[in-house]
Design an enzyme around this catalytic site. Structure first.
Site, PDB file in Angstrom:
ATOM      1  N   GLY A  14       2.644  43.153  34.849  1.00  0.00           N
ATOM      2  CA  GLY A  14       3.668  43.793  34.157  1.00  0.00           C
ATOM      3  C   GLY A  14       5.099  43.323  34.676  1.00  0.00           C
ATOM      4  N   HIS A  15       5.162  43.185  35.812  1.00  0.00           N
ATOM      5  CA  HIS A  15       6.686  42.506  36.518  1.00  0.00           C
ATOM      6  C   HIS A  15       6.495  41.115  36.351  1.00  0.00           C
ATOM      7  CE1 HIS A  15       7.462  46.365  38.931  1.00  0.00           C
ATOM      8  NE2 HIS A  15       6.445  46.538  38.492  1.00  0.00           N
ATOM      9  N   ASP A 111      13.627  40.889  40.416  1.00  0.00           N
ATOM     10  CA  ASP A 111      12.957  42.013  39.510  1.00  0.00           C
ATOM     11  C   ASP A 111      13.473  43.455  40.261  1.00  0.00           C
ATOM     12  OD1 ASP A 111      11.009  44.103  39.408  1.00  0.00           O
ATOM     13  OD2 ASP A 111       9.442  42.644  39.074  1.00  0.00           O
ATOM     14  N   GLN A 333      -2.675  38.588  25.077  1.00  0.00           N
ATOM     15  CA  GLN A 333      -2.256  39.703  24.208  1.00  0.00           C
ATOM     16  C   GLN A 333      -1.333  39.385  23.296  1.00  0.00           C
ATOM     17  OE1 GLN A 333      -2.235  43.915  25.779  1.00  0.00           O
ATOM     18  NE2 GLN A 333       0.026  43.934  25.188  1.00  0.00           N
ATOM     19  N   HIS A 348      -1.231  52.091  26.571  1.00  0.00           N
ATOM     20  CA  HIS A 348      -0.897  53.141  27.281  1.00  0.00           C
ATOM     21  C   HIS A 348       0.585  53.008  27.443  1.00  0.00           C
ATOM     22  CE1 HIS A 348       0.076  49.121  29.229  1.00  0.00           C
ATOM     23  NE2 HIS A 348       0.060  49.749  30.298  1.00  0.00           N
ATOM     24  N   TRP A 351       5.658  48.866  29.159  1.00  0.00           N
ATOM     25  CA  TRP A 351       7.123  48.427  28.514  1.00  0.00           C
ATOM     26  C   TRP A 351       6.755  47.163  27.832  1.00  0.00           C
ATOM     27  CZ3 TRP A 351       9.968  51.014  25.758  1.00  0.00           C
ATOM     28  CH2 TRP A 351      11.139  50.502  25.022  1.00  0.00           C
TER      29      TRP A 351
HETATM   30  N1  UDP Z   1      -1.701  41.546  29.324  1.00  0.00           N
HETATM   31  C1  UDP Z   1      -2.488  40.433  28.693  1.00  0.00           C
HETATM   32  N2  UDP Z   1      -3.808  40.496  28.894  1.00  0.00           N
HETATM   33  C2  UDP Z   1      -4.491  41.366  29.217  1.00  0.00           C
HETATM   34  C3  UDP Z   1      -3.865  42.359  29.859  1.00  0.00           C
HETATM   35  C4  UDP Z   1      -2.495  42.491  29.759  1.00  0.00           C
HETATM   36  O1  UDP Z   1      -1.733  39.338  28.310  1.00  0.00           O
HETATM   37  O2  UDP Z   1      -5.633  40.984  29.456  1.00  0.00           O
HETATM   38  C5  UDP Z   1      -0.096  41.186  29.424  1.00  0.00           C
HETATM   39  C6  UDP Z   1       0.388  42.402  28.170  1.00  0.00           C
HETATM   40  O3  UDP Z   1       0.552  41.362  27.194  1.00  0.00           O
HETATM   41  C7  UDP Z   1       1.734  42.496  29.081  1.00  0.00           C
HETATM   42  C8  UDP Z   1       1.481  42.724  30.364  1.00  0.00           C
HETATM   43  O4  UDP Z   1       0.172  42.002  30.515  1.00  0.00           O
HETATM   44  O5  UDP Z   1       2.581  41.498  28.884  1.00  0.00           O
HETATM   45  C9  UDP Z   1       0.991  44.254  30.911  1.00  0.00           C
HETATM   46  O6  UDP Z   1       2.320  44.742  30.963  1.00  0.00           O
HETATM   47  P1  UDP Z   1       2.712  46.155  30.545  1.00  0.00           P
HETATM   48  O7  UDP Z   1       4.033  46.571  30.884  1.00  0.00           O
HETATM   49  O8  UDP Z   1       2.421  46.416  28.962  1.00  0.00           O
HETATM   50  O9  UDP Z   1       1.645  47.204  31.318  1.00  0.00           O
HETATM   51  P2  UDP Z   1       1.083  47.261  32.938  1.00  0.00           P
HETATM   52  O10 UDP Z   1       0.131  46.157  32.895  1.00  0.00           O
HETATM   53  O11 UDP Z   1       2.528  46.870  33.891  1.00  0.00           O
HETATM   54  O12 UDP Z   1       0.790  48.696  33.051  1.00  0.00           O
END
Ligand code: UDP
Length: 454
Positions: A14-15, A111, A333, A348, A351
């Site tokens: 996510g970062h 970041d 995703q 969930h 962001w």
């Molecule tokens: N993501 C993805 N494939 C997966 C799971 C997550 O591409 O199987 C990507 C999603 O598109 C997003 C990031 O991982 O860019 C997840 O960031 P987010 O801020 O939504 O959630 P976090 O995982 O940080 O809680």
């Protein structure tokens, strides 16, 4: 001379994802870009993604930053928060790395989870660079946390009103922030103290999505002096060369807008009981679904198989009814969300996920589980992108029953008003990147600031 910028992402997908996207956006505007990659990464997803990113973007330079590992005796410490701490403690290793770059680096984008590094770097005589922070959360949550070093949070009142900012509901503030001893909270506060020292805060949001908060942040009337807030979202996708992550063929065979995509980010480990209620709810809704199920926080940990997680009865019924697919692997995703078969996103409220849904105009059901996600969900709901059943509570607060999930999934997929509002969000997200669109203009402004070294 060519403008050379460096980026320092921190830990967790996510970062990492927004840092890589920002790097690709800056490179597309003729900047030379170097990414300082903190090694070793916490998750395998991060190292795989970095490899595929650099293969797809050979003009972006990779420079490994070997951080001094930090070991904790407390098994409850979050491994990603430990890595944030390790990066900051290794800051003395950065000046020689940055000075070795040619042409000289004129700006470093950090970041927000590594912002504290600016304290030391800014005093380093060998470096003459400007600093920017990358905020990876909603403008709404950012506006709260920037004030954290100056606030004493009390759970006893209902609302928090800070001068010129929208009011915050105290119950939406993540409980961890009320505990000043927690490593996440102490780290966040130290990072936020450094915010005042940077030239600007680049954010993955766009003016139309959070107008009041963005205007308030740039109004100069906040309780503390803040650097310029620079919204350039939704971030554009970057190319990646990932094998084994092609979209499931099943998706291509489904009717338009008929599938709910279910994914709670990379780091949400739900209880087995909750996973079962979720699966039953999806089946009861009779909607088609593509469910990405993650059961561990860090993907290097031994994972439980689908059968053990779902139970053989539920898994058997999912297979038998052919109503949906459950996968445990990493998926693309952003590609899934832009697939014509997708009609809703059960998320969930991470962001990045909110912005990806906004970009594709996909109606979203946010189950805000942790951290900034309630603030994100509020922003998402206010913009008209979807639903947030607030009474479902934080992760683990209570068992959300299958009937409740069924009801909301049905609403998500069948409410036409919701669908047209989400479509409008998608159109506004596209407009933000057209010529003279708000995000396009702010990115132009950032490029000018970098060139002029202002
Ligand atoms: N993501 C993805 N494939 C997966 C799971 C997550 O591409 O199987 C990507 C999603 O598109 C997003 C990031 O991982 O860019 C997840 O960031 P987010 O801020 O939504 O959630 P976090 O995982 O940080 O809680």
């Amino acid at each position: 001379m060519e403008t050379h910028v460096a980026l320092l992402p921190s830990a967790g997908m996510g970062h990492l994802m927004p840092s890589l996207r920002l790097a690709a956006m800056l490179a597309s505007r003729n900047c030379k870009v170097t990414i300082l990659t903190a090694q070793p990464t916490v998750s395998a997803a991060e190292s795989n993604h970095l490899n595929s990113f650099f293969s797809a973007h050979p003009h972006i330079q990779r420079l490994d930053f070997h951080v001094i590992p930090l070991h904790s005796s407390n098994p409850h410490d979050d491994p990603f928060a430990l890595q944030f701490e390790a990066i900051v403690r290794s800051v003395h290793l950065l000046p020689p790395l940055l000075s070795s770059l040619s042409p000289p680096v004129s700006a470093l984008f950090l970041d927000i989870a590594a912002a504290e590094c600016v304290d030391q770097l800014a005093d380093e005589p060998s470096l003459s660079i400007s600093y920017y922070i990358l905020s990876i959360t909603s403008a709404r949550f950012y506006s709260l946390i920037t004030h954290l070093p100056h606030l004493t949070l009390e759970g006893s009142c209902n609302n928090l009103q800070l001068p010129s900012l929208p009011s915050f509901s105290v119950s939406n503030i993540p409980p961890v922030l009320f505990n000043p001893e927690n490593i996440f909270t102490t780290r966040l506060i130290s990072n936020l103290r450094a915010v005042s020292k940077v030239k600007g805060v680049v954010a993955n949001t766009f003016h139309w999505f959070e107008p009041e908060t963005i205007e308030a942040l740039n109004s100069g009337r906040t309780m503390i002096t803040l650097p310029q807030f620079l919204p350039i979202g939704p971030f554009k996708y970057h190319k990646s060369v990932c094998e084994n992550t092609s979209l499931p063929k099943w998706l291509d065979e489904q009717p338009a807008k008929s599938v709910v995509y279910v994914c709670f980010g990379n780091r949400t480990a739900m209880s087995k009981d909750q996973i079962k209620e979720l699966g039953e709810g999806l089946l009861k809704s009779k909607q088609r679904f593509l469910w990405v199920l993650k059961s561990v926080k860090v993907d290097r940990v031994e994972e439980t198989g689908l059968e053990e997680l779902l139970g053989s009865s539920l898994l058997g019924r999912i297979k038998e009814k052919r109503q949906g697919m459950v996968v445990k692997e990493w998926v693309q995703q952003e590609e899934i969300l832009s697939h014509p078969a997708i009609g809703g996103f059960f998320s969930h409220g991470g962001w990045n996920s909110v912005m990806e849904a906004a970009k594709s105009g996909v109606p979203t059901l946010d189950w805000a589980l942790n951290g900034d996600q309630r603030f994100n969900a509020e922003a998402m709901e206010k913009a008209g992108l979807g639903l947030w059943p607030k009474h479902w509570g934080w992760l683990g607060e209570r068992l959300v029953k299958s009937e409740e999930i069924e009801e909301k999934i049905t609403q998500l997929m069948e409410d036409h008003k919701l669908r047209s509002m989400a479509q409008k969000v998608g159109e506004e997200a596209t407009k933000a990147w057209e010529i003279d669109g708000t995000s396009e203009k702010v990115l132009g402004q950032i490029i000018e600031m970098l060139k002029l070294k202002v």
